[in-house]
Design an enzyme around this catalytic site. Structure first.
Site, PDB file in Angstrom:
ATOM      1  N   HIS A 143      20.878 -59.681 -37.280  1.00  0.00           N
ATOM      2  CA  HIS A 143      21.261 -58.825 -36.163  1.00  0.00           C
ATOM      3  C   HIS A 143      22.084 -57.645 -36.649  1.00  0.00           C
ATOM      4  CE1 HIS A 143      23.654 -58.279 -32.215  1.00  0.00           C
ATOM      5  NE2 HIS A 143      22.538 -57.608 -32.157  1.00  0.00           N
ATOM      6  N   GLU A 155      24.849 -59.714 -38.610  1.00  0.00           N
ATOM      7  CA  GLU A 155      25.037 -61.149 -38.344  1.00  0.00           C
ATOM      8  C   GLU A 155      23.773 -61.882 -38.792  1.00  0.00           C
ATOM      9  OE1 GLU A 155      27.650 -61.635 -34.337  1.00  0.00           O
ATOM     10  OE2 GLU A 155      25.814 -60.477 -34.109  1.00  0.00           O
ATOM     11  N   ASN A 194      28.922 -60.640 -29.842  1.00  0.00           N
ATOM     12  CA  ASN A 194      28.772 -60.595 -28.387  1.00  0.00           C
ATOM     13  C   ASN A 194      29.588 -61.667 -27.680  1.00  0.00           C
ATOM     14  OD1 ASN A 194      27.262 -58.299 -28.002  1.00  0.00           O
ATOM     15  ND2 ASN A 194      25.311 -59.339 -28.315  1.00  0.00           N
TER      16      ASN A 194
END
Ligand code: COA
Length: 662
Positions: A143, A155, A194
């Site tokens: 990510h 990530e 997130n």
């Protein structure tokens, strides 16, 4: 190219993320097959890549020419063609599980068996996507942050089947791309960034909706107090409110315990999507035209920074306890993925883990929301006395923090500060001649220590100090009391004329001698539950450690007489109104606020602070002609310091000064 055996890479999807990811790979020397559904999208992507590369080139950030890099990017509209001869694949098509799975299924058929597949998804489980392929152990989450060429963090998420080799190769590949990898060991919704981000955002949203705190004030606090580059709502606008809502929903559907944000839903339903539509929480000059919302430097200072961050710290604890990620990787994620100036563990250790648990407990009780239940990792740390910097150990260890024990006080040296902790909590830290001597000795012991730039005085337990020990007044002779009061005066004068700034962290009762100690300090920060007063008249005596004099200097004759003649106690808020204290903060935010002051004062030239303090203190007691003459003389002394030369020079050269304390 790389000793990983990776030469050719497919990037599937050439949208916002895909084109940026292709650019990053091409910049690092990889051959890139960039695929999307139409030639037009691909042309557009190539133009955006070229523009971005040219910007980087102008800034001198490329090692080779733009054309050379562009020549490594090959476009196609066919998956089969894109994945032929590749060693690695990154998928970045829209966040739709069926779409992603069908693309992975097709890619799996045509790609060489050795090729590793990575998905840039932010919301769909890696395990689920991997199951669409026959190479589940060679499947991983990768990510990137938006925009990929500028953001350092990647990530890397391990799905249920992902092999160690696949993770290791992806980590090394990320480093070759000049990015910083963090490993997410379990396929949890939202990975690290997130999960943390939305904990903060959802709490900000709760405070705005349930408590009616203004959005701009919450954002001001995030910037002014927490030092974050962007306010919470400002960041939501920047990311896009529809995107944010989509991510939150996807995460909660997969088990991320959270209550949604009605404000977000309302704005999205009205088509207010943030910067991209020209309006979200804030109004912008036009669609896509970002202008930083203006906040005043003094705005938001009364809001609670600990409460806003506590849910994110709880998330940190959960991620660590569940073995999802290491403390280091989580800190790295918020620094590089969210541009926070500190890691979450650093924040927690500085604020005090007991204070974080306290804030979470209050939140849980007020909202009834299960997600605010303090994580067992945090409550266990508190039970073990692992409270953060103040105990020498929290999420991290602080071997540099030194404790010196006296009989009635403790001295904690934690550069740039030293904390004098009045330490008889069972007796509300009552003042005795012995304690006064120990305070003086502690101050003297760090006077010549250049590491210590600010001294803080506080109390252990629920009081700052409940005044002089009343036992000493029983059957005392006038002469004994005269000497005792002189003794207390020496101590308060020692504080007042100390060569470094002294802050009183008023954590509870500051009455009688307690208030007198606090009033001798330069700055007073009070916990909102603190009570202050000069109750001596109730005992038939009068204040004797400077109360009759310093109170008049901080307030006025009328207020001083009111407090001293009635002996009543007043709240910290009332004391703020009278000018007796500088700031009032929630109890659990006291240490954080004091630490902020410490950092600010420690960033100033120390000799200059001493001279300023002397000009104020001596001048206050003198006729104005003498005081001004004193000020002029001390100005002369100030200009003789190296720091003054540096300060003036740095201003003229438009740079930050480097003060050395000389
Ligand atoms: N001198 C001696 N002992 C003191 C004290 C003082 N100034 N202030 C508090 N204590 C002791 C109490 O006697 C009590 O001891 P105990 O547990 O052995 O009985 C302990 O500290 C806790 O105080 P307590 O009164 O039970 O706490 P509280 O929360 O009910 O009340 C105060 C807090 C500050 C309102 C109350 O302690 C008080 O009025 N103290 C005296 C303040 C004062 O007059 N100071 C000026 C002295 S010149």
């Amino acid at each position: 190219m790389s000793n990983l055996g990776i030469r050719r890479v497919a990037v599937l999807g050439a949208g916002t993320m895909g084109h940026g990811i292709a650019e990053v790979f091409a910049m690092s020397g990889f051959e890139v097959n960039l695929m999307d559904v139409s030639d037009e999208i691909l042309r557009n992507a190539l133009n955006r890549i070229r523009d971005s590369l040219e910007r980087l080139s102008r800034r001198g950030e490329l090692r080779e020419g733009v054309d050379a890099i562009m020549s490594r990017i090959h476009t196609t509209t066919k998956v089969a063609e894109a994945v032929r001869d590749i060693d690695f694949l990154v998928e970045a098509v829209p966040e739709n599980a069926d779409l992603k799975k069908s693309i992975f299924r097709e890619a799996d058929q045509y790609a060489p068996p050795h090729a590793i597949f990575a998905s840039n998804t932010s919301t769909i489980p890696i395990t689920e996507l991997s199951e669409a392929t026959s190479r589940r152990e060679k499947f991983v989450g990768m990510h990137f942050m938006n925009p990929p060429p500028l953001m350092k963090l990647v990530e890397i998420t391990r799905g249920k089947y992902t092999s160690d080799d696949t993770v290791n190769i992806t980590v090394q590949l990320t480093r070759i791309l000049n990015k910083e990898p963090v490993v997410v060991n379990k396929d949890v919704p939202g990975f690290i960034v997130n999960r943390v981000l939305f904990r903060v955002m959802l709490e900000a949203c709760r405070e705005a909706t349930q408590e009616g705190i203004k959005i701009v004030d919450l954002d001001a606090m995030a910037r002014n107090v927490l030092g974050l580059p962007m306010g919470t709502f400002e960041l939501l606008d920047y990311i896009g409110l529809d995107t944010s809502l989509f991510i939150v929903k996807a995460m909660t559907e997969r088990g991320f315990k959270a209550h949604s944000c009605p404000l977000l839903e309302d704005l999205v339903s009205k088509g207010k999507l943030g910067v991209k539509s020209g309006e979200g929480f804030y109004k912008y000059p036009g669609p896509g035209q970002y202008v930083k919302p203006r906040v005043l430097p003094e705005q938001g200072l009364e809001l609670d920074p600990i409460r806003l961050m506590a849910p994110a710290i709880n998330e940190l604890a959960w991620l660590v306890r569940e073995g999802v990620a290491t403390v280091d990787d989580i800190d790295k994620s918020v620094k590089l993925g969210l541009n926070y100036p500190w890691g979450l563990s650093e924040f927690a250790d500085e604020a005090g883990i007991d204070n974080i648990v306290d804030a979470l407990t209050q939140l849980k009780n007020a909202s009834g929301w299960e997600e605010y239940e303090p994580d067992p990792l945090l409550t266990n740390y508190v039970k073990e006395g692992r409270l953060g910097r103040k105990s020498g150990r929290g999420f991290r260890e602080y071997p540099g923090v030194e404790f010196r024990r006296y009989e009635e006080i403790m001295l904690r040296i934690d550069p740039p500060s030293a904390w004098i902790i009045l330490n008889k909590p069972d007796k509300l830290n009552v003042l005795t001649p012995k304690m006064a001597d120990e305070i003086v000795n502690a101050l003297r012991s760090v006077e010549d220590d250049p590491r210590v730039r600010v001294v803080v005085i506080t109390g252990s337990g629920r009081a700052f100090c409940a005044g002089a020990d009343i036992n000493q007044f029983q059957n005392a002779t006038p002469m004994q009391m005269f000497k005792a009061m002189r003794h207390y005066h020496s101590m308060t004068l020692e504080i007042e004329y100390y060569t470094k700034p002294v802050i009183a962290a008023i954590n509870g009762y500051a009455v009688g001698g307690g208030l007198e100690i606090a009033m001798a300090c330069d700055i007073r920060i009070a916990s909102e539950d603190a009570m202050l007063g000069q109750p001596e008249v109730n005992l038939g005596i009068i204040p004797g450690a400077g109360g009759t004099q310093r109170l008049t200097r901080l307030t006025n004759l009328g207020i001083s007489k009111e407090l001293i003649l009635t002996g009543k106690q007043i709240s910290a808020r009332a004391a703020l109104g009278y000018g007796i204290v500088n700031r009032v903060v929630p109890k659990h935010a006291l240490e954080y606020e004091v630490t902020r002051w410490v950092k600010e004062l420690a960033s100033k030239p120390p000799l200059t602070l001493m001279l300023a303090k002397y000009a104020i203190n001596y001048g206050f007691e003198a006729p104005i002609w003498s005081a001004l003459n004193n000020e002029a003389s001390l100005f002369g002394v100030a200009i003789s310091t190296k720091d003054a030369q540096e300060g003036v020079k740095a201003f003229l050269e438009k740079r930050k000064p480097k003060f050395t304390g000389e």
